[in-house]
Design an enzyme around this catalytic site. Structure first.
Site, PDB file in Angstrom:
ATOM      1  N   LYS A 174      52.893   9.637  78.951  1.00 46.75           N
ATOM      2  CA  LYS A 174      53.440  10.271  80.147  1.00 46.75           C
ATOM      3  C   LYS A 174      52.346  11.152  80.747  1.00 46.75           C
ATOM      4  CE  LYS A 174      55.340  14.052  81.253  1.00 46.75           C
ATOM      5  NZ  LYS A 174      54.839  14.223  82.661  1.00 46.75           N
ATOM      6  N   CYS A 283      40.326  23.824  80.444  1.00 46.14           N
ATOM      7  CA  CYS A 283      40.717  24.771  79.403  1.00 46.14           C
ATOM      8  C   CYS A 283      39.518  25.341  78.672  1.00 46.14           C
ATOM      9  CB  CYS A 283      41.665  24.108  78.411  1.00 46.14           C
ATOM     10  SG  CYS A 283      40.985  22.612  77.654  1.00 46.14           S
ATOM     11  N   GLU A 380      44.925  33.041  81.495  1.00 44.85           N
ATOM     12  CA  GLU A 380      44.187  31.868  81.959  1.00 44.85           C
ATOM     13  C   GLU A 380      44.438  31.658  83.451  1.00 44.85           C
ATOM     14  OE1 GLU A 380      43.134  27.495  80.281  1.00 44.85           O
ATOM     15  OE2 GLU A 380      45.266  27.976  80.384  1.00 44.85           O
TER      16      GLU A 380
END
Length: 488
Positions: A174, A283, A380
């Site tokens: 997915k 990330c 973040e």
């Protein structure tokens, strides 16, 4: 462009539930309305994966033949590099020049790497017991649910596919609903490499609906996810409720430590690449730039000059170095971190939506001077937005680096081998890159400490996750057994 809800056993399904608008972030134009795979379609995809696994055509295939097909997958991807890069650029806004040479080529390499790996992995044999030989075999786990991110869909999605199927599993992927187009095309091409029907399936849709249904399906054996930390918590919780192993590679707020004895130009180049590559949306970005006081003024001046000269624009222009953010919603998230005029944090450069663009989610390369306890340094941001922090001593640098709920990667720049060795021991991060910007060694584990994740990718790490151990003991010679139930 064909709207795909799912690819199930090679069949393309174009109908589904509430459509998802896929927008080109460079011009804000609608690319396609993507139908969401409904519950029945998700279950059908899992059933196809389960059927292919149980029938065993792929998992029992001789390793040499499986290797050849995996290598053919790499060739198929190489042959479609222009198509894949074009659609990925439209969907994500990543500069076209970076997609073809880095992300699509990485996708092909993922399949070739695991083709090589499975030709070398071995079992175990224990001979210490004089009466028995005991061997440990590894078998594929079954059906893997793979949930991939929007920031590097082709590179990271292909890593999940290649690593899961290499060991004989079947899978259902997915993609993120924000950027599913490139990886959907890639999956549609893999049948040309000879992968049997049902081994690789795909469902498109939102995490809270399609993703949740996929994880909960009882025929799914393991779950892997790359994305945001809070979503990762939900996925781990859901998988845990059903006793399904899960790996999650999550967020980061990585420290980029630049000591005063660093090669100045190398460190400067590395810091710029560390925060502005992939439009800043990664990330592993070096988003906290820690610079020792003796070189801080010179470093910041040079960084600002280079950041302000970065070529921002149409991601299809070969000269473009920084494209748009992926969506309006994400641009608003990034902009929410820009400090107000009265804030203690100080904008050194950037901090605005890029002027000169009538359309597109363009944001200026941004550097903010701050302290490590600020929101800018602790959360973040996931954009071309760096926190600049000055430190005095090595001990202070390690303290700042470790004062974070994240622990994915870190960067260290110094020409002292003693300093490098001390730093890699002291920093609480799963990966420490020394005197280099980001690189990926596929043989080594890539995962995170703390809120950056659980588990890892990489050769041995993927083998451990996508296979299960079976211990088999065999007598060396006929045994004399106790005879229960016989009269003396």
């Amino acid at each position: 462009m064909t709207a795909i809800a799912a690819i199930v056993a090679g069949d393309i399904i174009e109908t589904g539930d509430a459509p998802i608008s896929i927008i080109n972030p460079a011009n804000e134009e609608l690319i396609v309305e993507l139908p969401e795979a409904d519950a029945d379609t998700v279950d059908r995809a899992v059933a196809a994966a389960r059927r292919s696994f149980d029938e065993g055509v792929w998992r029992t295939m001789p390793v040499e033949k499986r290797q050849a097909i995996l290598r053919k997958c790499g060739d198929v991807i190489d042959a479609a590099v222009d198509r894949l890069a074009d659609i990925e650029c439209s969907n994500t806004g990543i500069p076209l020049s970076q997609i073809g040479t880095r992300q699509v080529s990485r996708a092909a390499e993922n399949f070739r790497f695991f083709a090589d790996y499975i030709g070398q992995n071995v079992g175990e044999l224990y001979e210490q017991n004089p009466d028995y030989l005991t061997m440990v075999r590894r078998e594929p786990v079954g059906v893997a649910a793979l949930i991939s991110p929007w920031n590097s869909p082709i590179a990271l999605g292909s890593m999940k596919i290649a690593s899961s199927i290499a060991f004989g599993n079947s899978c259902v992927l997915k993609p993120s609903e924000q950027a599913p187009l490139g990886i959907s095309l890639l999956v549609s091409l893999l049948g040309d490499a000879g992968i049997p029907e049902g081994v690789v399936n795909l469902v498109n849709g939102r995490g809270m609906t399609t993703g949740d249904r996929l994880i909960r399906n009882p025929d799914v054996n393991v779950v892997t996810f790359t994305g945001g930390t809070e979503t990762g918590r939900i996925i781990m919780r859901t998988a845990g409720e059903h006793l399904k192993p899960a790996t999650v590679e999550l967020g980061g707020k990585s420290a980029n430590i630049i000591f005063d004895d660093a090669d100045f130009e190398q460190a400067l180049d590395g810091a710029l690449l560390g925060i502005f590559s992939n439009n800043g949306q990664q990330c592993l970005a070096g988003s906290r730039i820690l610079v020792q006081r003796g070189i801080a003024k010179r470093f910041v001046e040079a960084f600002i000059a280079r950041a302000e000269a970065i070529r921002i624009g149409d991601p299809r222009d070969p000269a473009t170095e920084l494209g748009p953010l992926v969506s309006q919603r994400h641009m608003q998230h990034v902009m929410s971190f820009v400090p107000d005029a009265g804030s203690a944090d100080r904008v050194l450069t950037g901090g605005r939506r890029m002027p000169g663009f009538d359309k597109g989610y363009y944001f200026e390369p941004t550097l903010v001077e701050t302290t490590n306890d600020s929101r800018i340094a602790q959360e973040e941001i996931f954009g071309p937005f760096a926190a600049f922090i000055v430190f005095d001593t090595d001990e202070e640098a390690y303290h700042i680096a470790n004062q974070s709920r994240f622990g994915l990667v870190s960067y260290v720049w110094s020409q002292s081998i003693a300093r490098i060795m001390e730093a890699q021991e002291r920093i609480e991060a799963s990966i420490v890159w020394c005197n280099t910007p980001m690189m990926r060694e596929l043989r080594a584990p890539f995962g995170g400490y703390k809120d950056s994740g659980v588990g890892a990718d990489g050769g041995k790490a993927c083998e451990a996750f996508y296979t299960r151990q079976k211990t088999v003991s065999i007598p060396r010679r006929p045994l004399t057994l106790r005879k229960l139930g016989l009269a003396n």
